[in-house]
Motif scaffolding. Structure first.
Motif, short mmCIF file in Angstrom:
data_model
loop_
_atom_site.label_atom_id
_atom_site.label_comp_id
_atom_site.label_asym_id
_atom_site.label_seq_id
_atom_site.Cartn_x
_atom_site.Cartn_y
_atom_site.Cartn_z
N LEU A 125 0.82 -1.21 0.00
CA LEU A 125 0.00 0.00 0.00
C LEU A 125 0.86 1.26 0.00
O LEU A 125 0.66 2.17 -0.81
N THR A 126 1.83 1.34 0.90
CA THR A 126 2.61 2.57 1.12
C THR A 126 3.46 2.95 -0.09
O THR A 126 4.07 2.10 -0.73
N GLU A 127 3.48 4.26 -0.35
CA GLU A 127 4.29 4.81 -1.46
C GLU A 127 5.12 5.98 -0.94
O GLU A 127 4.85 6.50 0.15
N PRO A 128 6.10 6.44 -1.72
CA PRO A 128 6.90 7.58 -1.29
C PRO A 128 6.07 8.82 -0.93
O PRO A 128 6.40 9.55 0.00
N GLN A 129 4.98 9.04 -1.66
CA GLN A 129 4.13 10.20 -1.39
C GLN A 129 2.80 9.82 -0.74
O GLN A 129 1.95 10.68 -0.53
N ALA A 130 2.60 8.58 -0.45
CA ALA A 130 1.31 8.13 0.09
C ALA A 130 1.53 7.11 1.19
O ALA A 130 1.56 5.91 0.95
N GLY A 131 1.70 7.62 2.41
CA GLY A 131 1.82 6.73 3.55
C GLY A 131 0.55 6.83 4.37
O GLY A 131 -0.39 6.04 4.22
N SER A 132 0.48 7.86 5.22
CA SER A 132 -0.72 8.09 6.02
C SER A 132 -1.86 8.65 5.18
O SER A 132 -3.00 8.70 5.65
N ASP A 133 -1.59 9.06 3.95
CA ASP A 133 -2.61 9.63 3.07
C ASP A 133 -2.74 8.79 1.79
O ASP A 133 -2.17 9.12 0.76
N LYS A 154 6.06 1.09 -4.63
CA LYS A 154 5.68 0.91 -3.24
C LYS A 154 6.96 0.85 -2.39
O LYS A 154 7.99 0.37 -2.86
N ILE A 155 6.87 1.34 -1.16
CA ILE A 155 8.06 1.32 -0.29
C ILE A 155 7.72 0.73 1.07
O ILE A 155 6.55 0.68 1.47
N TYR A 156 8.78 0.28 1.76
CA TYR A 156 8.67 -0.27 3.12
C TYR A 156 7.69 -1.44 3.19
O TYR A 156 6.90 -1.56 4.13
N ILE A 157 7.75 -2.31 2.20
CA ILE A 157 6.79 -3.43 2.14
C ILE A 157 7.33 -4.63 2.91
O ILE A 157 8.33 -5.24 2.52
N THR A 158 6.66 -4.94 4.00
CA THR A 158 7.07 -6.06 4.86
C THR A 158 6.88 -7.38 4.12
O THR A 158 5.85 -7.60 3.48
N ASN A 159 7.87 -8.25 4.21
CA ASN A 159 7.89 -9.57 3.58
C ASN A 159 8.18 -9.52 2.08
O ASN A 159 8.20 -10.57 1.42
#
Length: 381
Positions: A125-133, A154-159
């Protein structure tokens, strides 16, 4: 009132406790130093059935409900955090979307092998410009005939480093905002999907965290999860449930920190007395226990709400906010009680101190939880 666990869950937790004590803990320092989970430990986890705890029985899993998942998370919290994260991510946000939204064909294709651990899942889900938003998401999915073409990062993707199945969120209709976000099952072998280098992290050693790049990645239409525009809605439900499981794991971590601190206080002597006799440290330990017990009750309250079929958005956010913040204080107190030894790696306390910090960031930061809580309280009616 306490949540009543099924005999199957209680039995599984007992087996898990033995497994963690005899197999995971002896390897914990190695995991911490090498930042990976040994292959033989992953295989033992498969043999135990850990990868299928939340997958329905008809697809080869145990079919445990959220309360059962939380009981297991609490046990995992007492052991290596990296190992716990691999299991928790796979059995949580990586599979719940397929269970909830997947077609009969998708479930038959993926869930049996995810239940055995043959396929490892992750949630992107998380992206450089889209974490909490999430509304700022830039990854797109454009339908072209019988497939979608995905482009984005996508960034910081667990697993991500070990995953075979990626649940990817992408924008299918920018004009609709969050209602234009859809979910897709993307296999590791699909052309155009690339997994980057494992990130070096403050804590969570042992679990892979990496960027995922999608460059004209072609995904069959039949791999879309649910209808177009359902991705964000399911992601929010998944994250709501996940917040309660993280809170449960934090309770387990506090259990361990309190037990370790109490044991150290009984044996460590300063000024001719055991440090357990010093009132200042006694009060510190008491506050740790109060924080842990309050956290457990908040988890149980959230589970009761979900068991009644209610949304539980407020209760899940309250549980995550309080328990993660409490864990941070408990971990800090545990280091203080151990003094210089608490700062040394050999004691393992500093490891839990570092691991605890991520809980206030992922699956909704503490600030986002406060926003959600306030929003729910200010609703009319």
């Amino acid at each position: 009132m306490p949540i009543e666990l099924s005999p199957e869950v209680r039995q599984f937790c007992e087996a898990l406790r033995r497994f963690l004590e005899h197999e995971v803990e002896p390897r914990s320092r190695w995991i911490e130093e090498h930042d990976t989970i040994p292959d033989e430990l992953m295989q033992m986890a498969r043999d135990l059935g850990l990868f299928g705890i939340t997958i329905p029985e008809e697809y080869g899993g145990a079919g445990f409900d959220l309360a059962g998942k939380c009981a297991i998370e609490e046990e995992l919290g007492k052991s290596n955090y990296g190992f716990a994260s691999v299991i928790a991510n796979h059995t949580g946000i990586a599979t719940t979307g397929i269970v909830a939204l997947g077609s009969a064909g998708q479930k038959r294709q993926y869930l049996p092998r995810m239940a055995t651990g043959e396929l490892i899942g992750c949630f992107a889900l998380t992206e450089p410009q889209a974490g909490s938003d999430p509304a700022a998401m830039r990854t797109t999915a454009v339908k072209q005939g019988d497939r979608y073409v995905l482009d984005g990062e996508k960034i910081y993707i667990t697993n991500a480093g070990i995953a075979d199945v990626f649940t990817v969120m992408a924008v299918t209709d920018k004009a609709k905002g969050t209602k234009g976000i859809s979910a897709f099952i993307v296999e590791r072998g699909f052309p155009g999907l690339k997994v980057g280098r494992n990130e070096l992290k403050m804590g969570m050693h042992g679990v892979s965290t990496a960027p995922v790049v999608l460059e004209r990645c072609e995904v069959p239409v039949e791999n879309r999860l649910g209808e177009e525009g359902m991705g964000y809605i399911q992601a929010m439900k998944t994250l709501t449930w996940g917040r309660v499981t993280i809170a449960a794991r934090c309770v387990g971590m506090m259990d361990k920190l309190i037990a370790r601190s109490a044991a150290y206080m009984k044996t460590r002597a300063q000024g001719g007395r055991r440090i357990a006799e010093y009132q200042g440290l006694q009060w510190m330990l008491a506050d740790m226990a109060v924080a842990r017990d309050a956290s457990r009750l908040l988890v149980e309250r959230a589970l009761e709400i979900f068991a009644r079929g209610e949304r539980g958005t407020l209760e899940a956010s309250v549980a995550k906010l309080f328990t993660t913040e409490a864990l941070g204080k408990v971990a800090d107190s545990a280091v203080q009680i151990h003094g210089g030894m608490g700062y040394m790696r050999e004691a393992g306390i500093e490891t839990m101190y570092r691991d605890s910090r991520i809980t206030r960031i992922y699956e909704g930061t503490s600030e986002i939880q406060r926003n959600i809580i306030a929003r729910e309280l200010l609703k009319d009616g």
